[in-house]
Write a protein that holds these residues in place. Sequence first.
Motif, PDB file in Angstrom:
ATOM      1  N   LEU A 137       1.920   3.268  10.805  1.00  0.00           N
ATOM      2  CA  LEU A 137       3.108   3.362   9.957  1.00  0.00           C
ATOM      3  C   LEU A 137       2.977   4.500   8.950  1.00  0.00           C
ATOM      4  O   LEU A 137       1.890   4.770   8.434  1.00  0.00           O
ATOM      5  CB  LEU A 137       3.312   2.064   9.177  1.00  0.00           C
ATOM      6  N   TYR A 138       4.115   5.114   8.661  1.00  0.00           N
ATOM      7  CA  TYR A 138       4.236   6.078   7.566  1.00  0.00           C
ATOM      8  C   TYR A 138       5.444   5.635   6.761  1.00  0.00           C
ATOM      9  O   TYR A 138       6.587   5.705   7.231  1.00  0.00           O
ATOM     10  CB  TYR A 138       4.430   7.487   8.128  1.00  0.00           C
ATOM     11  N   LEU A 139       5.211   5.129   5.540  1.00  0.00           N
ATOM     12  CA  LEU A 139       6.268   4.586   4.705  1.00  0.00           C
ATOM     13  C   LEU A 139       6.394   5.410   3.432  1.00  0.00           C
ATOM     14  O   LEU A 139       5.387   5.831   2.862  1.00  0.00           O
ATOM     15  CB  LEU A 139       5.968   3.125   4.341  1.00  0.00           C
ATOM     16  N   VAL A 189       3.854  -2.818   0.676  1.00  0.00           N
ATOM     17  CA  VAL A 189       2.685  -2.039   1.099  1.00  0.00           C
ATOM     18  C   VAL A 189       1.416  -2.863   0.897  1.00  0.00           C
ATOM     19  O   VAL A 189       0.553  -2.941   1.791  1.00  0.00           O
ATOM     20  CB  VAL A 189       2.610  -0.706   0.332  1.00  0.00           C
ATOM     21  N   THR A 245       7.964   5.619  11.324  1.00  0.00           N
ATOM     22  CA  THR A 245       8.194   6.041   9.950  1.00  0.00           C
ATOM     23  C   THR A 245       9.404   5.305   9.377  1.00  0.00           C
ATOM     24  O   THR A 245      10.378   5.052  10.085  1.00  0.00           O
ATOM     25  CB  THR A 245       8.430   7.560   9.855  1.00  0.00           C
ATOM     26  N   CYS A 296      -5.434   1.645   5.265  1.00  0.00           N
ATOM     27  CA  CYS A 296      -4.330   2.063   4.424  1.00  0.00           C
ATOM     28  C   CYS A 296      -4.682   3.289   3.578  1.00  0.00           C
ATOM     29  O   CYS A 296      -5.768   3.342   2.996  1.00  0.00           O
ATOM     30  CB  CYS A 296      -3.905   0.934   3.488  1.00  0.00           C
ATOM     31  N   TYR A 333       1.300  -5.577   3.628  1.00  0.00           N
ATOM     32  CA  TYR A 333       0.925  -5.045   4.934  1.00  0.00           C
ATOM     33  C   TYR A 333      -0.563  -4.681   4.971  1.00  0.00           C
ATOM     34  O   TYR A 333      -1.261  -4.951   5.962  1.00  0.00           O
ATOM     35  CB  TYR A 333       1.763  -3.818   5.262  1.00  0.00           C
ATOM     36  N   CYS A 334      -1.051  -4.061   3.915  1.00  0.00           N
ATOM     37  CA  CYS A 334      -2.462  -3.674   3.888  1.00  0.00           C
ATOM     38  C   CYS A 334      -3.364  -4.906   3.930  1.00  0.00           C
ATOM     39  O   CYS A 334      -4.379  -4.929   4.641  1.00  0.00           O
ATOM     40  CB  CYS A 334      -2.756  -2.835   2.648  1.00  0.00           C
ATOM     41  N   ALA A 368      -2.682  -3.837   8.360  1.00  0.00           N
ATOM     42  CA  ALA A 368      -1.885  -2.765   8.957  1.00  0.00           C
ATOM     43  C   ALA A 368      -2.587  -1.422   8.794  1.00  0.00           C
ATOM     44  O   ALA A 368      -3.403  -1.218   7.892  1.00  0.00           O
ATOM     45  CB  ALA A 368      -0.508  -2.703   8.303  1.00  0.00           C
ATOM     46  N   LEU A 410      -1.523   2.139   7.831  1.00  0.00           N
ATOM     47  CA  LEU A 410      -0.344   2.805   7.280  1.00  0.00           C
ATOM     48  C   LEU A 410      -0.712   3.845   6.238  1.00  0.00           C
ATOM     49  O   LEU A 410      -1.745   3.775   5.584  1.00  0.00           O
ATOM     50  CB  LEU A 410       0.642   1.780   6.690  1.00  0.00           C
ATOM     51  N   THR A 411       0.182   4.814   6.134  1.00  0.00           N
ATOM     52  CA  THR A 411       0.183   5.778   5.048  1.00  0.00           C
ATOM     53  C   THR A 411       1.416   5.484   4.214  1.00  0.00           C
ATOM     54  O   THR A 411       2.528   5.431   4.752  1.00  0.00           O
ATOM     55  CB  THR A 411       0.241   7.217   5.574  1.00  0.00           C
ATOM     56  N   ALA A 412       1.238   5.253   2.920  1.00  0.00           N
ATOM     57  CA  ALA A 412       2.349   4.951   2.029  1.00  0.00           C
ATOM     58  C   ALA A 412       2.471   6.056   0.992  1.00  0.00           C
ATOM     59  O   ALA A 412       1.485   6.419   0.344  1.00  0.00           O
ATOM     60  CB  ALA A 412       2.140   3.610   1.344  1.00  0.00           C
TER      61      ALA A 412
END
Length: 425
Positions: free
Chosen positions: A354-356, A374, A249, A422, A377-378, A382, A384-386
């Motif tokens: 990831l958690y951003l 974001v 995170t 994502c 990365y997507c 990646a 991730l949760t943004a």
Amino acid sequence: MRRDDALIGVRTRETAGRSRGFRLWRRIGLLGAATLLAAAVAVPGTRADIPYPDDDPFYAAPISLGEFANGAILNSRPIAVLGLPLPLAGWQLQYRTTDSADEAAADVATVLEPLTPWNGPGDRPLLSYQIAEDSLGTRCAPSFALRGGRDFSIATTLLDVPFLAEALRRGWAVVVSDYEGPKSRFFDGVNSGRAVLDGVRAAKSFAPLSITDSSPLGAWGYSGGAFATLWAMQLRASYAPELAFAGVTSGGVPTDIPAIARGVDGSYQAGLAVLILIALARNDAGSGLADILNDSGHALMAQEATSCGGDLVVHHFFRHVDDFSTVPDLLGSAAFRAAANHQELGGWAPDVPLYLYHSNNDDVIPSAGFSALVDRYCALGATLTAVHSAIPGHNPAAVGEALGAMNFLSDRFAGNPVAAGCTVR
């Protein structure tokens, strides 16, 4: 190798007083614990028995440093965390890492562990927690504050006490590395990322810490700590592929460094622009940034060579970095942009969940850079949760979004899967 052999295989056991302290900790909760700790630590004056790192022989690198592997423990000592009788076991580890110039370096990490047994699924997790060191000198390093140092330089570490307290309350072990290293290289991504990864290697191999090969790993950082955390994750696959992180995170992520500097330049936070200028100029000699400073600029670099971010904010209210330049619009110059570009995140996509999170109205780090990262990365694949937070302000968002970050890590430590791809909200 210098090592306190008495530490190996030995854990500090709780006394009756510490048992009572732990029950109190559980009773008053996160914010109450943070308030008590901050009040206890914020005592004027320094402690004679806690020297600054530059004056502490523990930090001195051994002559044989280059013979050790990355992450190898060079020295260790037990500490009373924050210099207080807290219900925690604490140690400091000196370990070998490799800096961005590919030279061997000796960094220090602080490891913390609750005295109560882990009662969650599997083995006790290890969280790599990156404090926003934001400094040009080692007196601002987290290890000085976490050992009980008393000085204005501990201010940034104190801001993270609530989050460290909550991680420990959840039963996680924590490693906090002085990731800027012995040369205090602020905004040096490779240097910071490698130091984070080698700090985890050192903590995992430290026998008194109850971490096993099956312990899940996590990482967290906010603001300057997010910079180090995400650089570590970008480098993980090539530099430390054996470290498999369950989740990571990061919030208030520093991206688009020129925009950050321009946003605070001339404001009450102008010292942050000065911090960025000095750091980039001395980290990247090849950029030519130092060459376009005027006499005042070169004097500035000498005068502030060991300052913390807080010092610089106090020293440079409403200053403009152009006051230190031989060219107009220093922040738009080719030299400044070259130095900044070398440190921007997004060159690679971390291959860990990831958690951003970032405030839509961040008053320190513009949100446009976060959105662009974001997207980058997507696009690179990646998972991730943004979270684009509606909480206004850099520091308020750090507090308001912390629970989501903690719960994301808890789910990963419990082995709960996360969907690939994502999620942006």
